[in-house]
Design an enzyme around this catalytic site. Structure first.
Site, PDB file in Angstrom:
ATOM      1  N   THR A  45      34.656  60.423  43.371  1.00 49.04           N
ATOM      2  CA  THR A  45      34.620  59.916  41.929  1.00 49.04           C
ATOM      3  C   THR A  45      34.192  58.584  41.768  1.00 49.04           C
ATOM      4  O   THR A  45      33.700  58.184  40.859  1.00 49.04           O
ATOM      5  CB  THR A  45      36.313  59.784  41.892  1.00 49.04           C
ATOM      6  OG1 THR A  45      36.844  60.827  41.958  1.00 49.04           O
ATOM      7  CG2 THR A  45      36.735  59.003  40.802  1.00 49.04           C
ATOM      8  N   SER A  96      33.872  65.724  47.261  1.00 46.18           N
ATOM      9  CA  SER A  96      34.370  65.956  48.595  1.00 46.18           C
ATOM     10  C   SER A  96      35.138  67.518  48.581  1.00 46.18           C
ATOM     11  O   SER A  96      35.259  67.690  49.816  1.00 46.18           O
ATOM     12  CB  SER A  96      35.195  64.704  49.034  1.00 46.18           C
ATOM     13  OG  SER A  96      36.495  64.732  48.375  1.00 46.18           O
ATOM     14  N   THR A 129      37.893  61.205  47.212  1.00 47.51           N
ATOM     15  CA  THR A 129      39.135  61.135  48.016  1.00 47.51           C
ATOM     16  C   THR A 129      39.764  62.217  48.124  1.00 47.51           C
ATOM     17  O   THR A 129      40.803  62.277  49.162  1.00 47.51           O
ATOM     18  CB  THR A 129      39.990  60.303  46.973  1.00 47.51           C
ATOM     19  OG1 THR A 129      40.065  61.026  45.685  1.00 47.51           O
ATOM     20  CG2 THR A 129      39.638  58.859  46.551  1.00 47.51           C
TER      21      THR A 129
END
Length: 364
Positions: A45, A96, A129
């Site tokens: 992000t 991720s 994250t």
């Protein structure tokens, strides 16, 4: 040296003699050299863009918007140059949730290569994250340096209103550049909180304060981009770890079985059939499970599969006692199931002995 020369040398050293004394005084007033910090970018992000400032959950490649590269990421936050000399490297540029074990091995090996240089004082890794805590914990077990390694991300894209990425990145660089951050293991710096890779976990889907250490507590806090530590990690990590990935091309397959009311052993059996070398069972409460699940786990163990029992609860300790010890299962201690999986994968590169694996879970 005769007394006269000694006196002249002393006067020069304290600046009371012209020439060499003046040069020494000038040298002493020069600004100290800044630390050298390398930023390794992996995507996420913090490197994403949205269609507008209110696109806080729908952004990035899913909306046809290419991620920002390392050059643009660094250029957007010139304040980081206040704390360190910055160089950057794009390791990969992937959300991720899409990362794989091969990405971990690439990142770990490159991190160790860079940290081995005497000209590098610390590393910052930008990361999505969703699995940031997993990558942080993996690196915590395999990095071979006491120099600071800091993972950082953001909950809002770079184009979002009140984007948290810029300040997070400034604080991460300041932390990696600080001598106080040495030998703290791999850290996560988010929302002005310094967390240990061992204890930190994502607790909220979208909130900027999502990363919390529910049992282990925070290592410290960033105030005015200065780290203030209040705790020291006691679990083995980095240079104190026995794990080494330098010669590894893959890791043993380890699957997670999530226990619910009325669940059975079908997924355990499927994991064994898929070639799992280890299974982490996310039980209920203190690792409890239905009898049929227990039977499948015992059958898997008889086939040489390592079994770790943990809990789907977000906090608490699963101790090596009672029926699990009698069955020869390894207990997860304070590891979440996702981190227990990582530790078991690495543990299996060294041993398949349940007693040795239990030692590993207690020490790490």
């Amino acid at each position: 040296m005769n007394p006269k020369k000694i006196a002249l040398t002393f006067l020069a050293a304290i600046g009371l003699l012209g020439g060499a004394g003046q040069a020494t005084a000038q040298t002493q007033t020069q600004t100290p050299a800044k630390p050298n910090v390398v930023i390794l970018a992996t995507g996420g992000t913090i490197a994403s863009r949205g269609a507008d400032s209110l696109a806080l959950t729908d952004y990035g490649l899913s909306k046809g918007l290419k991620p920002v590269g390392i050059e643009a990421l660094v250029a957007a936050v010139p304040e980081i140059e206040k704390f360190a000399n910055i160089t950057g490297e794009q390791i990969f540029n992937v959300g991720s949730s899409k990362l794989g074990i091969d990405n971990w091995l690439t990142l770990a090996k490159r991190t160790n290569e860079i940290l081995a240089s005497k000209n590098v004082d610390g590393i910052v890794i930008t990361h999505g994250t969703d699995t940031l805590e997993e990558t942080a914990y993996f690196l915590n077990l395999v990095v071979k340096s006491a120099k600071p390694v800091v993972l950082v991300g953001s909950m809002r894209p770079s184009t979002g209103m009140s984007a948290d990425g810029p300040l997070n990145l400034v604080n991460a660089v300041a932390l990696a550049a600080s001598p106080a951050a040495r030998d703290k293991g791999v850290m996560v710096s988010m929302n002005e909180v310094i967390s240990s890779a061992f204890s930190v976990t994502k607790t909220n889907t979208t909130n900027v304060a999502t990363f919390k250490s529910l049992d282990g507590g925070d290592l410290g806090y960033m105030q005015k981009s200065t780290p203030f530590f209040v705790a020291q990690p006691l679990k083995r990590h980095t240079v104190h770890s026995e794990f080494d990935v330098s010669g590894l091309q893959k890791l043993p397959r380890v699957d997670i079985n999530y226990t619910t009311l009325g669940s059975d052993g079908v997924l355990v059996d499927a994991a064994v059939a898929a070639g799992a070398k280890g299974i982490v069972n996310a039980g209920v409460g203190h690792a409890n499970m239905p009898d049929v699940t227990m039977q499948s786990l015992k059958a898997a163990q008889q086939k040489g599969v390592a079994i770790v029992v943990g809990s789907r609860a977000m906090s608490g300790i699963v101790t090596p006692t009672g029926q699990f010890a009698e069955a020869g299962f390894v207990t997860s201690m304070m590891h979440t199931t996702q981190k227990a999986r990582i530790l078991l994968m690495l543990g299996l590169t060294r041993t398949n002995d349940p007693k040795e694996l239990q030692r590993i879970f207690e020490q790490y």
